[in-house]
Design a protein around this motif. Structure first.
Motif: not given
Length: 437
Positions: A93-102, A104-108, A120-129
């Motif tokens: 689980s930890l191995f998969i979570a590390l990969i998927t989180s990385l 997600a970070l690159i995509l975002l 139309n969700l600019q209100s959370i744009e500053a927090y997506v990372l």
């Protein structure tokens, strides 16, 4: 109330370790929810609807993304007979979570702005990372919860639940006195999962119930084989929980997109308050019921009777708290949280209707992986997402009224949860008949 007490005390089901464990988990959950209720009137007066709306929108997005973090392998930790196989699932689980989180970070990092603008969700744009970190930390919390459930360390779970609620609420109030903005609520929400997992780790370590690192290499099968044995969680439960997250998050996201963060804030507060009885008893039952139901099936016990009694007991216990919100929601919310939160009480009246049925369904949902109904549950969530989305679109586009949209959404949820309960209980009965044959 006396009649309910006699009904529960008269069943062997309620005299078992199951009910004692539920009561133990409830003790911690009740303490945490009491703290939440005590602090919420202060927090709502510090931050206001817009800050709650931004937080609710962020949490909604995180709810959608979190099932993808570890592909729901943490849920399988309860099932193996040997601890070394369960420990291998922790590592997986930890191995998969590390990969998927990385990933997600690159995509975002590259496309976060485009995604926020598209919906139309600019209100959370500053927090997506912060979302990839939230996904990873949510996985650590899930691992801690499932290991504790496996080892039946419910006293530890109760203690940590109270400790986390205390520090989190104190932090919200303390920081809110100087900086009452949505960023504070979001950051605290993200790191709360990490502190919960850390507290759980040290508590479990103190009683020598942690999986030994050496035991992971002694699993009965290679890690890939263990992943394959529990692949139904990845193939069926992950998309099911993802679709459920989309379904449950749609109202917040669409309210924020169509009517702004304040409307989303009213809805978010209503869901938070209605989550208290659901968390207090429903989650406590789920934590204990899942391993207990698994044991009953493995031992050839009457699992159908166990499931039916758990469901009926929650139905009886949920009538009063949810009924009060349906009858007096606007008045209660204005009294407790301030004049600016009266609209949240109107939302809560409708939310209470379907939340009651979700509350009653907790044992059925916990029984699904044990009864091997993952595929059915995925199909159910797919249909449910379409129905929920259609209800919201009718409310927004046809009536242009957020309250009507929430009402239609709630009615569809009632129908869906009724169908799910009936199907799961029938499946448990058929499973019992097949075992008898």
């Amino acid at each position: 109330m006396h009649a309910v007490t006699r009904y529960l005390s008269g069943n062997r089901f309620t005299r078992s370790n199951f009910v004692r464990n539920v009561a133990l988990v409830m003790t911690g959950t009740a303490g945490a929810q009491a703290l939440n209720m005590a602090f919420t009137p202060i927090i709502t007066r510090l931050y206001g609807p817009e800050a709650f709306g931004v937080l609710g929108t962020f949490v909604a997005m995180l709810t959608i993304a979190t099932p993808l973090a570890a592909l729901n392998y943490p849920m399988a930790i309860v099932l193996p007979k040997r601890d070394m196989d369960a420990a291998a699932l922790v590592k997986l689980s930890l191995f998969i979570a590390l990969i998927t989180s990385l990933v997600a970070l690159i995509l975002l990092f590259f496309f976060g702005h485009i995604i926020a603008k598209l919906f139309n969700l600019q209100s959370i744009e500053a927090y997506v990372l912060l979302m990839p970190l939230g996904m990873l930390l949510a996985t650590t919390m899930a691992l801690a919860n499932e290991w504790v459930a496996r080892k039946k360390l419910f006293k530890i779970k109760a203690q940590v639940t109270v400790m986390q609620a205390l520090w989190l609420n104190l932090a919200k109030v303390g920081l809110g006195l100087f900086l009452p903005v949505a960023a504070v609520l979001i950051v605290l929400t993200v790191i709360a999962n990490a502190t919960y997992a850390l507290m759980m780790y040290f508590k479990v370590k103190a009683v020598s119930q942690l999986p030994a690192l050496s035991s992971i290499g002694q699993a009965t099968k290679p890690l890939a084989a263990i992943a394959k044995n529990h692949s139904d969680f990845a193939y069926y439960r992950t998309p099911q929980i993802f679709l459920n997250g989309v379904s449950q998050s749609l109202p917040v996201l669409m309210l924020a997109a169509f009517f702004g963060p304040a409307a989303a804030g009213f809805y978010s507060l209503g869901r938070t308050i209605l989550g208290i009885p659901s968390t207090l008893l429903g989650q406590s039952v789920s934590s204990v019921f899942y391993p207990r139901f698994n044991e009953s099936v493995q031992a050839g016990e009457n699992s159908y009777s166990l499931l039916l009694k758990a469901t009926l007991s929650l139905a009886v216990l949920g009538i009063v708290p949810f009924g009060l919100i349906i009858l007096m929601g606007p008045w209660l919310f204005t009294l407790a949280f301030g004049d600016q939160w009266g609209d949240a009480g109107q939302y809560a009246r409708w939310l209470a209707l379907w939340t009651f049925f979700a509350f009653v369904n907790r044992p059925c949902i916990a029984a699904i992986p044990v009864l091997a109904l993952q595929g059915y549950f995925l199909a159910f969530e797919t249909v449910g997402l379409l129905m929920r989305g259609a209800a919201l679109l009718v409310g927004f586009l046809v009536f242009n009224d957020p309250l009507i949209a929430v009402a239609l959404f709630s009615c569809v949820n009632v129908l869906l949860y009724l169908m799910l309960a009936i199907a799961t209980i029938i499946s448990a009965k058929l499973h019992r008949v097949q075992e008898a044959v």
